[in-house]
Motif scaffolding. Structure first.
Motif, PDB file in Angstrom:
ATOM      1  N   THR A  22     -24.412   6.556  19.690  1.00 13.66           N
ATOM      2  CA  THR A  22     -23.554   5.694  18.870  1.00 13.66           C
ATOM      3  C   THR A  22     -23.214   4.415  19.625  1.00 13.66           C
ATOM      4  O   THR A  22     -23.248   3.314  19.067  1.00 13.66           O
ATOM      5  N   ALA A  23     -22.922   4.564  20.900  1.00 14.19           N
ATOM      6  CA  ALA A  23     -22.570   3.390  21.702  1.00 14.19           C
ATOM      7  C   ALA A  23     -23.747   2.426  21.817  1.00 14.19           C
ATOM      8  O   ALA A  23     -23.567   1.203  21.805  1.00 14.19           O
ATOM      9  N   VAL A  24     -24.948   2.967  21.926  1.00 16.33           N
ATOM     10  CA  VAL A  24     -26.124   2.092  21.996  1.00 16.33           C
ATOM     11  C   VAL A  24     -26.284   1.329  20.686  1.00 16.33           C
ATOM     12  O   VAL A  24     -26.582   0.132  20.676  1.00 16.33           O
ATOM     13  N   LEU A  25     -26.069   2.011  19.586  1.00 12.12           N
ATOM     14  CA  LEU A  25     -26.147   1.312  18.295  1.00 12.12           C
ATOM     15  C   LEU A  25     -25.078   0.237  18.190  1.00 12.12           C
ATOM     16  O   LEU A  25     -25.304  -0.827  17.613  1.00 12.12           O
ATOM     17  N   LEU A  26     -23.919   0.509  18.751  1.00 18.67           N
ATOM     18  CA  LEU A  26     -22.815  -0.451  18.647  1.00 18.67           C
ATOM     19  C   LEU A  26     -22.990  -1.638  19.580  1.00 18.67           C
ATOM     20  O   LEU A  26     -22.508  -2.734  19.301  1.00 18.67           O
ATOM     21  N   ALA A 116     -19.736  -1.840  13.466  1.00 15.52           N
ATOM     22  CA  ALA A 116     -19.072  -0.549  13.684  1.00 15.52           C
ATOM     23  C   ALA A 116     -18.983   0.225  12.375  1.00 15.52           C
ATOM     24  O   ALA A 116     -19.208   1.441  12.337  1.00 15.52           O
ATOM     25  N   VAL A 117     -18.660  -0.473  11.304  1.00 14.95           N
ATOM     26  CA  VAL A 117     -18.556   0.193  10.004  1.00 14.95           C
ATOM     27  C   VAL A 117     -19.907   0.782   9.604  1.00 14.95           C
ATOM     28  O   VAL A 117     -19.991   1.939   9.164  1.00 14.95           O
ATOM     29  N   ILE A 118     -20.965  -0.004   9.767  1.00 15.91           N
ATOM     30  CA  ILE A 118     -22.296   0.477   9.383  1.00 15.91           C
ATOM     31  C   ILE A 118     -22.685   1.704  10.222  1.00 15.91           C
ATOM     32  O   ILE A 118     -23.174   2.711   9.700  1.00 15.91           O
ATOM     33  N   VAL A 119     -22.449   1.618  11.511  1.00 18.07           N
ATOM     34  CA  VAL A 119     -22.845   2.722  12.394  1.00 18.07           C
ATOM     35  C   VAL A 119     -22.030   3.971  12.097  1.00 18.07           C
ATOM     36  O   VAL A 119     -22.567   5.080  12.012  1.00 18.07           O
ATOM     37  N   ARG A 121     -20.419   4.732   9.328  1.00 16.85           N
ATOM     38  CA  ARG A 121     -20.668   5.263   7.980  1.00 16.85           C
ATOM     39  C   ARG A 121     -22.059   5.890   7.866  1.00 16.85           C
ATOM     40  O   ARG A 121     -22.202   6.970   7.316  1.00 16.85           O
ATOM     41  N   TYR A 122     -23.074   5.188   8.401  1.00 15.74           N
ATOM     42  CA  TYR A 122     -24.449   5.624   8.104  1.00 15.74           C
ATOM     43  C   TYR A 122     -25.111   6.372   9.256  1.00 15.74           C
ATOM     44  O   TYR A 122     -26.127   7.016   9.043  1.00 15.74           O
ATOM     45  N   TYR A 123     -24.564   6.260  10.460  1.00 15.44           N
ATOM     46  CA  TYR A 123     -25.122   7.082  11.543  1.00 15.44           C
ATOM     47  C   TYR A 123     -24.226   8.285  11.814  1.00 15.44           C
ATOM     48  O   TYR A 123     -24.695   9.420  11.899  1.00 15.44           O
ATOM     49  N   GLU A 124     -22.931   8.007  11.933  1.00 18.12           N
ATOM     50  CA  GLU A 124     -22.005   9.109  12.225  1.00 18.12           C
ATOM     51  C   GLU A 124     -21.631   9.903  10.970  1.00 18.12           C
ATOM     52  O   GLU A 124     -20.977  10.932  11.060  1.00 18.12           O
ATOM     53  N   ASP A 125     -22.009   9.378   9.815  1.00 17.96           N
ATOM     54  CA  ASP A 125     -21.734  10.086   8.562  1.00 17.96           C
ATOM     55  C   ASP A 125     -20.250  10.227   8.266  1.00 17.96           C
ATOM     56  O   ASP A 125     -19.820  11.212   7.666  1.00 17.96           O
ATOM     57  N   LEU A 126     -19.464   9.289   8.710  1.00 11.99           N
ATOM     58  CA  LEU A 126     -18.036   9.368   8.425  1.00 11.99           C
ATOM     59  C   LEU A 126     -17.775   8.891   6.997  1.00 11.99           C
ATOM     60  O   LEU A 126     -18.498   8.046   6.473  1.00 11.99           O
ATOM     61  N   THR A 127     -16.715   9.426   6.433  1.00 14.16           N
ATOM     62  CA  THR A 127     -16.286   8.930   5.127  1.00 14.16           C
ATOM     63  C   THR A 127     -15.615   7.574   5.321  1.00 14.16           C
ATOM     64  O   THR A 127     -15.315   7.149   6.447  1.00 14.16           O
ATOM     65  N   GLU A 128     -15.350   6.918   4.220  1.00 11.95           N
ATOM     66  CA  GLU A 128     -14.643   5.626   4.317  1.00 11.95           C
ATOM     67  C   GLU A 128     -13.269   5.823   4.956  1.00 11.95           C
ATOM     68  O   GLU A 128     -12.826   5.006   5.760  1.00 11.95           O
ATOM     69  N   LEU A 129     -12.619   6.914   4.594  1.00  8.19           N
ATOM     70  CA  LEU A 129     -11.288   7.182   5.151  1.00  8.19           C
ATOM     71  C   LEU A 129     -11.379   7.446   6.659  1.00  8.19           C
ATOM     72  O   LEU A 129     -10.571   6.926   7.447  1.00  8.19           O
ATOM     73  N   VAL A 142     -12.858  -1.295   5.126  1.00  3.43           N
ATOM     74  CA  VAL A 142     -14.126  -0.596   5.357  1.00  3.43           C
ATOM     75  C   VAL A 142     -15.111  -0.902   4.238  1.00  3.43           C
ATOM     76  O   VAL A 142     -16.282  -1.201   4.468  1.00  3.43           O
ATOM     77  N   LYS A 143     -14.611  -0.854   3.019  1.00  2.00           N
ATOM     78  CA  LYS A 143     -15.494  -1.123   1.885  1.00  2.00           C
ATOM     79  C   LYS A 143     -16.055  -2.539   1.950  1.00  2.00           C
ATOM     80  O   LYS A 143     -17.258  -2.757   1.774  1.00  2.00           O
ATOM     81  N   SER A 144     -15.161  -3.484   2.185  1.00  2.00           N
ATOM     82  CA  SER A 144     -15.637  -4.868   2.186  1.00  2.00           C
ATOM     83  C   SER A 144     -16.559  -5.142   3.363  1.00  2.00           C
ATOM     84  O   SER A 144     -17.571  -5.840   3.236  1.00  2.00           O
TER      85      SER A 144
END
Lengths: 166, 445
Positions: A22-26, A116-119, A121-129, A142-144
């Motif tokens: 994750t850190a490498v992606l960030l 960070a939001v992209i990583v 949401r789409y790598y870590e699979d976190l919800t928006e919340l 997060v949405k915007s």
């Protein structure tokens, strides 16, 4: 009482590769990512007995904040998108390689918060919340930021990569 | 491509990355160091200075015989305070048995309140406490007390190995006039050695233990008019095993530093209780750091600067900043524009360690780069950033999320510009700052 003994060791062993990825992606920078992850674990070590519940969210949040705030340690050069130290995968002949590389490069061109939001949401699979909690912002942000991030990724990558994503 | 596809591609792009095996060891060692810094005992919360009390002169040898008993075992390697056990009490109060007794009583009575207690450093004390130094300071009497202890592995303690080490206690005057332990410490590998402590309200004096190396002290980081920053270290002169520095009124204790000279590499020495000497030093008081990169055009016709603005500002400020700063936070916002004489203009902020953030303008023309410091911004001001540029190039101003317009000498207001604005030089220049909270007019000087 929870101690910093085996439980902490188990946590690090079990989470370090994922957190490092994750850190490498960030950051797009392997050495910088390792430094950040080490710093995260040092902070977790200090806070271990006060962390309630699973330590992963705390670690992820600490990592996101460290990256977003863009603090530089002494002697650290400014981040460079996919710097020379990045462990580039050896071309394996697969069709995905060029696209992968392009996506990583494009990620580093996003502002830190969008990246960070992209990583998350789409790598870590976190919800928006969960993403909002990790980044200390609102779900609306997060949405915007997701929308803007994806839009920017679209502009700087081959359209095919993000085709169909909204 | 679906969201799942994007996840797959992100996953694949880092699939070959594995955490190094030694990461756990590094994390544990670093975490232990952080704990030690956090828990480094701070028992004093502002001792008041007391009048100097004269001592009763007795011979140093007599005191030595009484206070330097034999110890049962040889100290462990890496015992930097151990040499203090091998010499008589030093300082102008050497021989003052009454004071010694008070110091030792203060030491023995401080352990239960010490944050090092949880590390077990007092669990296996050996021998008796010894006053290594006792002397007069501008804040009153002070002392350094040492005692051996067998340190065992314990939660939160950081040791190379279990063994006999020398503990140290730094003693200053308490509010009741009696000695009070302001700090205690044990030698921990990989951590700067605590050799300095401050005493008195203010504080009034810095006391630094002589460990056989040349040491300098610095009151604060200096910021020069040309945009550079750094510290100047004044060499300390040691007498009777310590150096006593009378601190000026109003000194900021957080800004004090000591370090081994010459200035190369890490300091290796710490002043007890002064934050910002290591990894815990970061603090973020930047003006606007709650979002990602922000690029703010300040003038028309500057679009060509947008791509390089952030890097130009950062690299210029980075080259001029204190190279010894442990941590630094660059501006997340960057204003850019063109001045009347064709200079490229960039503005932003930079914060070093725990200092207050500072704003800067960078002017670039014909390959020459000039930094114009804008000082410490007032966070709550309607116009936090207002930097007067040299050579009649006007003012660079900024306020996030505000509509900014200007007028010269009572003329018409300019078309508003968001966040940052370059104002041309002129008499009676004013800026109108319009936010969701209303409008404010600021006179520029």
């Amino acid at each position: 009482m929870v101690t910093r003994g085996d439980e902490f060791d188990d946590f690090v062993r079990g989470s370090s590769t994922r957190l490092l990825r994750t850190a490498v992606l960030l950051t797009g920078d392997r050495p910088a990512a390792e430094d950040l992850v080490q710093e995260v674990y040092e902070r977790v070590y200090v806070r271990w007995r006060w962390i309630k519940g699973a330590p992963e969210p705390y670690a992820r949040k600490a990592l996101a904040n460290l990256v977003a705030n863009r603090w530089r340690r002494k002697g650290r050069k400014p981040e460079v998108a996919l710097a020379a130290g990045h462990d580039r995968p050896t071309p394996d002949g697969s069709d995905d390689y060029a696209v992968r590389d392009q996506l990583l490069t494009a990620l580093q061109e996003l502002p830190p918060r969008q990246r960070a939001v992209i990583v998350l949401r789409y790598y870590e699979d976190l919800t928006e919340l969960q993403t909002a909690d990790a980044l200390g912002c609102s779900v609306g942000t997060v949405k915007s930021q997701t929308s803007r991030g994806l839009e920017k990724l679209r502009l700087i990558t081959e359209p095919a990569i993000l085709e169909g994503l909204r | 491509m679906t969201e799942l596809d994007l996840k797959d591609r992100l996953t694949a792009s880092v699939a070959n990355i594995d955490a190094p095996a030694e990461l756990l060891d590094r994390a544990r060692a670093g975490g232990s160091r952080r704990l030690r810094r956090r828990r480094f005992t701070s028992l004093a919360t502002g001792a008041l200075a007391v009048a100097l009390i004269g001592g009763i002169a007795v011979t140093g040898q007599a005191i030595l015989a009484d206070t330097h008993p034999e110890v049962a075992a040889a100290p462990a390697a890496g015992d930097p305070y151990g040499f203090l056990l091998k010499q008589p009490t030093r300082g102008d109060l050497a021989g003052d048995q009454a004071y010694y007794d008070q110091v030792v009583a203060a030491w023995q009575g401080s352990h239960d309140k010490s944050e090092n207690k949880s590390r077990g450093i007092f669990d296996d004390l050996r021998g008796t406490p010894q006053v290594a130094w006792a002397g007069s300071t501008p804040a009153g009497r002070a002392a350094i007390v040492v005692q051996q202890a067998y340190l065992h592995h314990h939660e939160d303690i950081q040791l190379d190995r279990e063994g006999l080490y020398t503990l140290i206690g730094f003693v200053g005057p308490g509010t009741d006039g009696k000695p009070k332990v302001v700090a205690d410490s044990y030698p921990a590998p990989g951590v700067g050695l605590a050799t300095g402590f401050v005493v008195g309200d203010g504080p009034k004096a810095l006391i630094v233990l002589d460990t056989g190396q040349q040491v300098g002290w610095s009151k604060e980081r200096l910021y020069t008019p040309d945009g550079h920053s750094g510290r100047q270290y004044t060499p300390l002169k040691f007498t009777d095993g310590v150096s006593i520095v009378s601190l000026p009124d109003g000194v900021n204790v957080d800004s004090l530093r000591i370090r081994a000279l010459p200035v190369t590499g890490p300091s290796g020495l710490n002043i007890h209780g002064v934050p910002g000497q290591g990894a815990e030093s970061v603090g973020d008081n930047r003006l606007w750091s709650d979002s990602g990169s922000m690029l703010w055009a300040m003038t028309p016709g500057a679009e060509g600067l947008a791509k390089t603005a952030e890097d130009t500002l950062r690299n210029t400020l980075d080259a001029a900043r204190d190279p010894a700063a442990y941590s630094f936070g660059f501006s997340l916002w960057t204003g850019y524009g063109k001045t009347a004489n064709g200079s490229d203009l960039f503005i932003g902020e930079l914060v070093l360690d725990r200092d207050l953030t500072r704003v800067y303008a960078v002017l670039k023309k014909d390959g020459k780069t000039t930094i114009v410091p804008g000082g410490v911004p007032l966070q709550e001001s309607p116009l936090p950033v207002s930097i007067k540029l040299p050579d009649n190039q006007g003012w660079a101003v900024a306020q996030k999320d505000a509509d900014l317009s200007y007028r010269i000498d009572g003329g018409n207001w300019s078309t508003p510009r968001k966040n940052a604005l370059l104002i041309p030089a002129g008499r009676n220049a004013e800026v109108k700052v319009a936010t969701s909270n209303g409008e404010t007019t600021v006179q520029l000087h």
